[in-house]
Design a protein around this motif. Structure first.
Motif, mmCIF file in Angstrom:
data_model
loop_
_atom_site.group_PDB
_atom_site.id
_atom_site.type_symbol
_atom_site.label_atom_id
_atom_site.label_comp_id
_atom_site.label_asym_id
_atom_site.label_seq_id
_atom_site.Cartn_x
_atom_site.Cartn_y
_atom_site.Cartn_z
ATOM 1 N N GLY A 136 3.466 -17.068 8.435
ATOM 2 C CA GLY A 136 2.413 -17.995 8.049
ATOM 3 C C GLY A 136 1.024 -17.436 8.270
ATOM 4 O O GLY A 136 0.040 -18.003 7.785
ATOM 5 N N THR A 137 0.937 -16.301 8.982
ATOM 6 C CA THR A 137 -0.377 -15.702 9.233
ATOM 7 C C THR A 137 -1.053 -15.293 7.936
ATOM 8 O O THR A 137 -2.239 -15.574 7.717
ATOM 9 C CB THR A 137 -0.241 -14.486 10.169
ATOM 10 O OG1 THR A 137 0.362 -14.895 11.397
ATOM 11 C CG2 THR A 137 -1.605 -13.881 10.457
ATOM 12 N N LEU A 138 -0.318 -14.632 7.069
ATOM 13 C CA LEU A 138 -0.892 -14.191 5.795
ATOM 14 C C LEU A 138 -1.358 -15.383 4.971
ATOM 15 O O LEU A 138 -2.448 -15.368 4.380
ATOM 16 C CB LEU A 138 0.135 -13.365 5.013
ATOM 17 C CG LEU A 138 -0.304 -12.892 3.627
ATOM 18 C CD1 LEU A 138 -1.486 -11.947 3.742
ATOM 19 C CD2 LEU A 138 0.858 -12.206 2.909
ATOM 20 N N GLU A 139 -0.547 -16.426 4.950
ATOM 21 C CA GLU A 139 -0.871 -17.596 4.128
ATOM 22 C C GLU A 139 -2.102 -18.342 4.650
ATOM 23 O O GLU A 139 -2.826 -18.964 3.868
ATOM 24 C CB GLU A 139 0.329 -18.549 4.094
ATOM 25 C CG GLU A 139 1.531 -18.022 3.307
ATOM 26 C CD GLU A 139 2.342 -16.983 4.065
ATOM 27 O OE1 GLU A 139 3.266 -16.399 3.473
ATOM 28 O OE2 GLU A 139 2.058 -16.742 5.281
ATOM 29 N N PRO A 179 -2.101 -9.886 6.838
ATOM 30 C CA PRO A 179 -0.719 -9.801 7.330
ATOM 31 C C PRO A 179 -0.701 -9.649 8.836
ATOM 32 O O PRO A 179 -1.646 -9.111 9.435
ATOM 33 C CB PRO A 179 -0.185 -8.535 6.641
ATOM 34 C CG PRO A 179 -1.402 -7.707 6.410
ATOM 35 C CD PRO A 179 -2.522 -8.663 6.129
ATOM 36 N N TYR A 180 0.356 -10.138 9.465
ATOM 37 C CA TYR A 180 0.520 -9.927 10.900
ATOM 38 C C TYR A 180 1.228 -8.592 11.084
ATOM 39 O O TYR A 180 2.299 -8.360 10.520
ATOM 40 C CB TYR A 180 1.331 -11.047 11.547
ATOM 41 C CG TYR A 180 1.148 -11.130 13.048
ATOM 42 C CD1 TYR A 180 0.334 -12.098 13.612
ATOM 43 C CD2 TYR A 180 1.774 -10.213 13.898
ATOM 44 C CE1 TYR A 180 0.140 -12.163 14.993
ATOM 45 C CE2 TYR A 180 1.587 -10.275 15.267
ATOM 46 C CZ TYR A 180 0.773 -11.253 15.814
ATOM 47 O OH TYR A 180 0.577 -11.303 17.183
ATOM 48 N N CYS A 181 0.652 -7.717 11.881
ATOM 49 C CA CYS A 181 1.205 -6.384 12.081
ATOM 50 C C CYS A 181 1.578 -6.158 13.541
ATOM 51 O O CYS A 181 1.158 -6.899 14.428
ATOM 52 C CB CYS A 181 0.210 -5.322 11.618
ATOM 53 S SG CYS A 181 -0.188 -5.413 9.853
ATOM 54 N N CYS A 182 2.348 -5.120 13.754
ATOM 55 C CA CYS A 182 2.807 -4.784 15.102
ATOM 56 C C CYS A 182 1.777 -3.884 15.783
ATOM 57 O O CYS A 182 2.091 -2.787 16.266
ATOM 58 C CB CYS A 182 4.161 -4.098 15.030
ATOM 59 S SG CYS A 182 5.461 -5.131 14.313
ATOM 60 N N TRP A 183 0.535 -4.365 15.838
ATOM 61 C CA TRP A 183 -0.564 -3.593 16.385
ATOM 62 C C TRP A 183 -0.280 -3.154 17.823
ATOM 63 O O TRP A 183 -0.385 -1.978 18.157
ATOM 64 C CB TRP A 183 -1.853 -4.420 16.362
ATOM 65 C CG TRP A 183 -2.211 -5.016 15.040
ATOM 66 C CD1 TRP A 183 -2.730 -4.362 13.955
ATOM 67 C CD2 TRP A 183 -2.101 -6.399 14.658
ATOM 68 N NE1 TRP A 183 -2.947 -5.250 12.920
ATOM 69 C CE2 TRP A 183 -2.576 -6.499 13.327
ATOM 70 C CE3 TRP A 183 -1.658 -7.551 15.309
ATOM 71 C CZ2 TRP A 183 -2.621 -7.712 12.639
ATOM 72 C CZ3 TRP A 183 -1.699 -8.754 14.635
ATOM 73 C CH2 TRP A 183 -2.165 -8.831 13.307
ATOM 74 N N ASP A 184 0.071 -4.115 18.656
ATOM 75 C CA ASP A 184 0.225 -3.850 20.086
ATOM 76 C C ASP A 184 1.565 -3.199 20.413
ATOM 77 O O ASP A 184 1.636 -2.304 21.261
ATOM 78 C CB ASP A 184 0.097 -5.150 20.881
ATOM 79 C CG ASP A 184 -1.226 -5.848 20.632
ATOM 80 O OD1 ASP A 184 -2.217 -5.154 20.348
ATOM 81 O OD2 ASP A 184 -1.265 -7.096 20.694
ATOM 82 N N SER A 185 2.623 -3.645 19.760
ATOM 83 C CA SER A 185 3.941 -3.081 20.064
ATOM 84 C C SER A 185 4.050 -1.637 19.591
ATOM 85 O O SER A 185 4.743 -0.828 20.221
ATOM 86 C CB SER A 185 5.055 -3.954 19.482
ATOM 87 O OG SER A 185 4.787 -4.330 18.150
ATOM 88 N N LEU A 186 3.376 -1.280 18.499
ATOM 89 C CA LEU A 186 3.339 0.132 18.110
ATOM 90 C C LEU A 186 2.622 0.941 19.184
ATOM 91 O O LEU A 186 3.088 2.019 19.591
ATOM 92 C CB LEU A 186 2.637 0.313 16.766
ATOM 93 C CG LEU A 186 2.443 1.771 16.335
ATOM 94 C CD1 LEU A 186 3.787 2.454 16.105
ATOM 95 C CD2 LEU A 186 1.567 1.874 15.095
ATOM 96 N N VAL A 209 2.397 -1.029 10.041
ATOM 97 C CA VAL A 209 3.679 -1.548 10.534
ATOM 98 C C VAL A 209 3.615 -3.085 10.556
ATOM 99 O O VAL A 209 3.576 -3.704 11.622
ATOM 100 C CB VAL A 209 4.039 -0.976 11.924
ATOM 101 C CG1 VAL A 209 4.567 0.435 11.794
ATOM 102 C CG2 VAL A 209 2.836 -0.996 12.876
ATOM 103 N N PRO A 210 3.608 -3.713 9.386
ATOM 104 C CA PRO A 210 3.574 -5.176 9.342
ATOM 105 C C PRO A 210 4.886 -5.778 9.826
ATOM 106 O O PRO A 210 5.937 -5.113 9.805
ATOM 107 C CB PRO A 210 3.351 -5.463 7.851
ATOM 108 C CG PRO A 210 3.971 -4.292 7.157
ATOM 109 C CD PRO A 210 3.671 -3.107 8.048
ATOM 110 N N VAL A 211 4.825 -7.013 10.268
ATOM 111 C CA VAL A 211 6.046 -7.757 10.575
ATOM 112 C C VAL A 211 6.677 -8.144 9.244
ATOM 113 O O VAL A 211 6.137 -8.963 8.508
ATOM 114 C CB VAL A 211 5.753 -9.007 11.417
ATOM 115 C CG1 VAL A 211 7.037 -9.813 11.625
ATOM 116 C CG2 VAL A 211 5.146 -8.621 12.763
ATOM 117 N N THR A 212 7.801 -7.543 8.946
ATOM 118 C CA THR A 212 8.495 -7.833 7.700
ATOM 119 C C THR A 212 9.617 -8.831 7.939
ATOM 120 O O THR A 212 10.106 -8.992 9.063
ATOM 121 C CB THR A 212 9.092 -6.550 7.100
ATOM 122 O OG1 THR A 212 10.117 -6.058 7.986
ATOM 123 C CG2 THR A 212 8.014 -5.479 6.908
ATOM 124 N N THR A 213 10.027 -9.487 6.860
ATOM 125 C CA THR A 213 11.157 -10.415 6.962
ATOM 126 C C THR A 213 12.402 -9.689 7.429
ATOM 127 O O THR A 213 13.154 -10.188 8.285
ATOM 128 C CB THR A 213 11.407 -11.086 5.604
ATOM 129 O OG1 THR A 213 10.229 -11.811 5.217
ATOM 130 C CG2 THR A 213 12.578 -12.057 5.683
#
Length: 326
Positions: free
Chosen positions: A251-254, A259-266, A220-224
């Protein structure tokens, strides 16, 4: 297990990163959750601004009475400083600073037999006191390292009987970890790696654990599209804050290659909509030494945990939008 027709009493232990604070925002909106207290572990954050942002979110959502405490116990493997400053940015967001906070940085509490006022106790002691005071079994939601809970088990073993379930974002079972540090083999997930002994202590207990490892949370990545969807509700404080938190992940991926994911919110969404994920029982253990320290490994002789094994990403994104824009 407590009947889910009643509100579930929850103690939230987080470590102040962007997704932790998004998790707090979700928690405040769940009518199935009775949020009893929030502790901040000084792991993936600078503790003072993380605590301040936590208090401001509670103010924004009409829950200034929820007590908080900040941690002082340090893990073995510190998070990179460049990640930990995110709490500074969140604490400065205009949506959280529309007025002066109505409560001090640490909420006051009456003195009890378990100890002095909350403001006088660090997070690990405060968590123990809350558990000892609990009149019914409590869920501990941990989206950061398990350091505070491990201390409670070591120093107040009776709290184990007060905990109904530990819901933990951590570990990597059948996928690579997200630790890229000199001398490490890359198999560990950061919440476990920060304090492997604490994770091992909790896993060695008899506490029921529901685990959300990278195997599922990385899906569950943070998508645009997800971040921009909150813009269509601009002008509502909750959706403005949620959109800002997601935007700050860009900017995390770059910069890290991850990728920045919704680890905690999931992980947090489980408390309101458990059907977003599928679960299975996994036997596992925690490695505490060597190049793989912090790794969670499958082990037939290890302790059983209830682990998320599949996720419906679209349902998760809809859940967050529905809860934070209604």
């Amino acid at each position: 297990m407590t009947s889910r027709t009643a509100r579930r009493p929850v103690l939230f232990d987080h470590d102040g990163a962007l997704d932790d604070l998004l998790s707090l925002l979700l928690l405040t909106q769940y009518d199935t959750v009775d949020l009893r207290g929030v502790t901040v572990t000084p792991a993936d954050c600078l503790p003072a601004p993380a605590l301040s942002a936590t208090r401001k979110i509670l103010e924004l959502t009409g829950l200034p009475h929820v007590p908080t405490a900040v941690g002082e116990l340090a893990g073995r493997n510190p998070f990179p400083l460049v990640w930990r400053v995110d709490a500074l940015r969140v604490d400065a967001l205009p949506v959280l600073n529309r007025r002066e906070p109505a409560t001090p940085p640490v909420a006051p509490s009456t003195t009890t037999a378990a100890g002095p006022p909350a403001g006088a106790l660090p997070a690990h002691e405060r968590l123990a006191a809350w558990l000892l005071e609990a009149g019914e079994p409590v869920t501990v939601l941990a989206t950061g390292p398990l350091t505070n809970l491990a201390w409670c088990l070591d120093h107040h073993p009776e709290v184990e009987a007060r905990i109904e379930e530990v819901v933990f974002m951590g570990g990597a079972l059948d996928v690579p970890g997200n630790v890229d540090q000199p001398g490490h083999d890359g198999s560990a997930e950061w919440n476990v790696y920060w304090d492997p002994e604490a994770a091992k202590r909790v896993f060695d207990s008899s506490l029921p654990i529901t685990l959300f490892p990278l195997d599922v949370t990385d899906r569950v990545p943070v998508t645009t599209a997800f971040a921009h969807a909150f813009g269509r509700h601009y002008g509502k404080p909750l959706s403005d804050l949620a959109g800002s938190l997601l935007a700050l992940t860009f900017g995390t991926l770059e910069t890290t290659g991850l990728p920045y994911c919704c680890w905690d919110s999931l992980t947090t969404s489980y408390l309101a909509e458990p059907g977003i994920c599928d679960f299975d029982v996994v036997h596992c253990d925690v490695v505490t030494e060597g190049a793989g320290q912090g790794r969670t490994v499958r082990d037939a002789a290890g302790r059983p945990v209830r682990s998320a094994v599949a996720v419906d990403p679209d349902r998760f994104y809809r859940h967050c939008l529905d809860v934070l824009t209604r």
